[in-house]
Motif scaffolding. Structure first.
Motif, short mmCIF file in Angstrom:
data_model
loop_
_atom_site.label_atom_id
_atom_site.label_comp_id
_atom_site.label_asym_id
_atom_site.label_seq_id
_atom_site.Cartn_x
_atom_site.Cartn_y
_atom_site.Cartn_z
N ASN A 18 0.84 -1.20 0.00
CA ASN A 18 0.00 0.00 0.00
C ASN A 18 0.88 1.25 0.00
O ASN A 18 2.05 1.20 0.39
CB ASN A 18 -0.89 0.04 1.25
N LYS A 37 -5.22 10.12 -12.35
CA LYS A 37 -4.12 9.23 -12.69
C LYS A 37 -3.73 9.54 -14.14
O LYS A 37 -4.59 9.59 -15.02
CB LYS A 37 -4.56 7.77 -12.58
N ARG A 61 -9.51 0.29 -5.61
CA ARG A 61 -8.40 0.24 -4.64
C ARG A 61 -7.87 1.63 -4.30
O ARG A 61 -6.89 1.78 -3.57
CB ARG A 61 -7.27 -0.62 -5.23
N TYR A 62 -8.48 2.66 -4.83
CA TYR A 62 -8.08 4.04 -4.54
C TYR A 62 -9.06 4.64 -3.54
O TYR A 62 -10.27 4.61 -3.76
CB TYR A 62 -8.10 4.89 -5.81
N HIS A 76 -4.88 7.04 -1.08
CA HIS A 76 -4.33 5.78 -0.61
C HIS A 76 -4.56 4.72 -1.67
O HIS A 76 -5.69 4.53 -2.13
CB HIS A 76 -5.00 5.37 0.70
N ILE A 77 -3.48 4.04 -2.03
CA ILE A 77 -3.58 2.94 -3.00
C ILE A 77 -3.37 1.64 -2.24
O ILE A 77 -2.33 1.47 -1.58
CB ILE A 77 -2.53 3.07 -4.12
N SER A 80 -1.19 -2.57 -4.28
CA SER A 80 -0.77 -2.00 -5.56
C SER A 80 -0.52 -3.06 -6.62
O SER A 80 -0.09 -4.19 -6.32
CB SER A 80 0.48 -1.15 -5.36
N ASP A 84 -0.63 0.26 -11.65
CA ASP A 84 -0.77 1.50 -10.88
C ASP A 84 0.39 2.46 -11.13
O ASP A 84 0.36 3.62 -10.69
CB ASP A 84 -0.87 1.21 -9.39
N TYR A 88 0.25 10.68 -10.33
CA TYR A 88 -1.03 10.98 -9.69
C TYR A 88 -1.06 12.48 -9.37
O TYR A 88 -0.19 13.00 -8.68
CB TYR A 88 -1.22 10.13 -8.44
#
Lengths: 112, 119
Positions: A18, A37, A61-62, A76-77, A80, A84, A88
């Motif tokens: 993460n 992104k 997942r974001y 927060h990712i 990953s 990805d 950003y």
């Protein structure tokens, strides 16, 4: 002057881990904050949009958070993936101006 | 929905020639379109704002005679880089803002960008 500052400038993480990106802004009066992104050689793609009243918003997942009092946001990712890897960008808009204030971006590199 | 396209996606030209880049909103009407340029490892820099049927508004330091913008319809804006030179090589990105009522956030939708290389 409206400003948006992002940190870190770049980071490298291992696949599956993460990470959290930070964004501080001085845009006022605040309208909304977006995280984009941008893959290399492509245009920005919107991940999340938050207004003053929203504290958190997720897109897969974001997960983005917003603290309008301290004028800070994070992205927060989770878990990953290689895909990805991208830049950003934090973008803030003012209520009085159609122009967007762009952060310099955080370059994320995910390694296997 | 809210798709913005750009054409061409990349172009290589000789110094002194002019290059036209098109920006289209494919599934919505855009009252306002924006043109940005982006240098490597830098963020987007707004060049100009164009409203359909009126002259573009250029940001400070952007030469309007160098970068000609035409917004002839609600779905098309063009950027023409006149007498291009190597220093004009950059990544050009357009965005479009939908008419009121189509987005509560007054969002700009970005195109995929056009890579211009001037030899």
């Amino acid at each position: 002057k409206n400003q948006v500052e992002q940190s870190p400038q770049s980071l490298i993480i291992l696949e599956g881990k993460n990470c959290t990106l930070q964004c501080n802004y001085t845009v006022s009066p605040f309208s909304n904050l977006r995280w984009y992104k941008q893959d290399t050689g492509r245009g920005p793609v919107s991940l999340t949009i938050m207004t003053f009243s929203e504290n958190t918003k997720s897109n897969g997942r974001y997960t983005a958070t917003l603290d309008a009092d301290t004028k800070q946001s994070s992205l927060h990712i989770t878990a990953s993936q290689l895909s990805d890897s991208a830049s950003y960008i934090c973008v803030v808009s003012s209520q009085y101006d159609y122009k967007l204030s762009f952060g310099a971006g955080t370059t994320v590199t995910v390694r296997a | 929905g809210a798709v913005v396209s750009q054409h061409p996606s990349w172009v290589i030209c000789k110094s002194g020639t002019s290059v036209k880049i098109e920006c289209r909103s494919l599934d919505f009407q855009a009252t306002t379109m924006f043109w940005y340029r982006q240098f490597p490892k830098q963020s987007l820099m707004l060049m100009a704002t164009s409203n359909e049927g009126s002259k573009a508004t250029y940001e400070q330091g952007v030469e309007k005679d160098k970068f000609l913008i035409n917004h002839a319809s609600l779905t098309l804006s063009t950027l023409t880089v006149t007498s291009a030179h190597p220093e004009d090589s950059s990544f050009y990105i357009c965005s479009a803002r939908a008419r009121s009522g189509t987005s509560s956030y007054n969002e700009q939708f970005f195109g995929p960008g056009t890579r211009l290389t001037v030899l």
